[in-house]
Every structure is written in structure tokens, then in C-alpha cells.
Design a protein around this motif. Structure first.
Motif, PDB file in Angstrom:
ATOM      1  N   SER A 139      -2.464   0.778  -3.396  1.00 13.60           N
ATOM      2  CA  SER A 139      -3.307   1.973  -3.427  1.00 13.60           C
ATOM      3  C   SER A 139      -2.541   3.281  -3.594  1.00 13.60           C
ATOM      4  CB  SER A 139      -4.165   2.025  -2.164  1.00 13.60           C
ATOM      5  OG  SER A 139      -3.347   1.956  -1.006  1.00 13.60           O
ATOM      6  N   SER A 159       0.799  -1.229   0.000  1.00 16.42           N
ATOM      7  CA  SER A 159       0.000   0.000   0.000  1.00 16.42           C
ATOM      8  C   SER A 159       0.829   1.274   0.000  1.00 16.42           C
ATOM      9  CB  SER A 159      -0.973  -0.002   1.176  1.00 16.42           C
ATOM     10  OG  SER A 159      -0.261  -0.091   2.388  1.00 16.42           O
ATOM     11  N   GLY A 177      -7.524  -2.651  -7.767  1.00 14.98           N
ATOM     12  CA  GLY A 177      -7.410  -1.842  -6.554  1.00 14.98           C
ATOM     13  C   GLY A 177      -6.331  -0.782  -6.608  1.00 14.98           C
ATOM     14  N   ALA A 178      -5.759  -0.555  -7.784  1.00 20.02           N
ATOM     15  CA  ALA A 178      -4.727   0.473  -7.943  1.00 20.02           C
ATOM     16  C   ALA A 178      -5.141   1.397  -9.079  1.00 20.02           C
ATOM     17  CB  ALA A 178      -3.378  -0.172  -8.260  1.00 20.02           C
TER      18      ALA A 178
END
Length: 159
Positions: free
Chosen positions: A118, A95, A139-140
Motif C-alpha cells: 500500500s 505495507s 492493492g497497490a
């Protein structure tokens, strides 16, 4: 060899990385420093660059194994030009990871390679990339840039 420790049968550990010999090269199996930092051992959580060496004990590091950096706190990973393969989920859940330059010669970004990253802002890709998995960046939200080999690393925005 100074600084190289054999930790279990066939595995080498050096400078925070665990390797396995495969053929004439090494596979970087795990960023062990990342595990130590997450387990609460002394270290700088989410602080630093992880620099994968080009050679260890005279052998080229040619592959980043599946989940090798999974959920570690690095901001940037610097991969050597000897890398040919990056495994699935290699950087999944990192993250804090902000930027990655994929070396020339890598042809594929598999499932989950940057899933859950992220903070990832940019991934610089070589013109050798022929396949990017549909789920490579789940998710990115990231900007992909492509380098043309003939331009010696010139970055051009992707569509």
C-alpha cells in the motif's frame, strides 16, 4: 566461509537472508530478518533497506523465491544485477515498501509480486520485462517507470 551458516540440509543463511543452491546459482528463499522483526525479536520494525547481495560464497544470487519478503517491514529492497527471476508474491503485503528497482534481465512480474504494498510509490522496470501479470500490483497504487537499456538507467514515465 565466515558469516555463512548452514541452517538445514541445503540451505545457507547469511546477513538475514536464507538461500538454496540451484544449479550454478543461489535462490534467495526468505528474508529471515523480516521474520525476526515481525515476531517481536529485537530489531527495527519497518525501518530499513534490505540489500540482497550479488554473490554469496562465490555463487551468484539469481532468483527471489515465492513469498521471500512477504509481509516484512522494509521500506526499500535493493536487488542485485544477477537476479533473473522474481517469484510470485515475492513482496506481497510489504505495507511499508516504497520503491523497488527491478534489475535488467528480469522478464516477468508474476501474480501478486507487489500485491498489498500500500505504500509503494514507484517500481522502476528494465526494458527486458515482457510480461506483467494482471494481478502483480493488486492493492497497490504505483507509478511504473521503464528504463531503456541504451540510456544506462534513464527513467521515462510509462503511459
Amino acid at each position: 566461509v565466515d558469516g555463512v551458516e548452514i541452517v538445514e540440509s541445503g540451505f545457507l543463511e547469511m546477513d538475514g537472508f536464507r538461500y538454496l543452491r540451484r544449479g550454478a546459482g543461489l535462490v534467495m528463499m526468505r528474508y529471515v530478518d523480516g521474520l525476526r522483526r515481525e515476531s517481536g525479536e529485537p530489531g527495527k520494525d519497518g525501518c530499513c533497506d534490505a540489500v540482497v547481495p550479488e554473490y554469496v560464497d562465490g555463487l551468484p544470487v539469481v532468483e527471489i523465491w515465492n513469498s521471500a519478503f512477504e509481509r516484512c517491514g522494509v521500506w526499500r529492497v535493493i536487488l542485485p544485477r544477477t537476479i533473473q527471476i522474481i517469484g510470485r508474491d515475492a513482496f506481497s503485503g510489504c505495507s511499508n515498501l516504497e520503491r523497488v528497482v527491478v534489475p535488467d534481465g528480469v522478464e516477468e512480474l508474476p501474480d501478486g509480486v507487489f500485491a498489498g504494498c500500500s505504500s509503494l510509490k514507484e517500481v522502476s522496470l528494465p526494458d527486458s520485462i515482457v510480461r506483467i501479470s494482471q494481478h502483480a500490483f493488486d492493492g497497490a497504487s504505483v507509478k511504473l517507470t521503464f528504463r531503456r537499456h541504451a540510456d544506462q538507467g534513464t527513467i521515462a514515465n510509462s503511459p
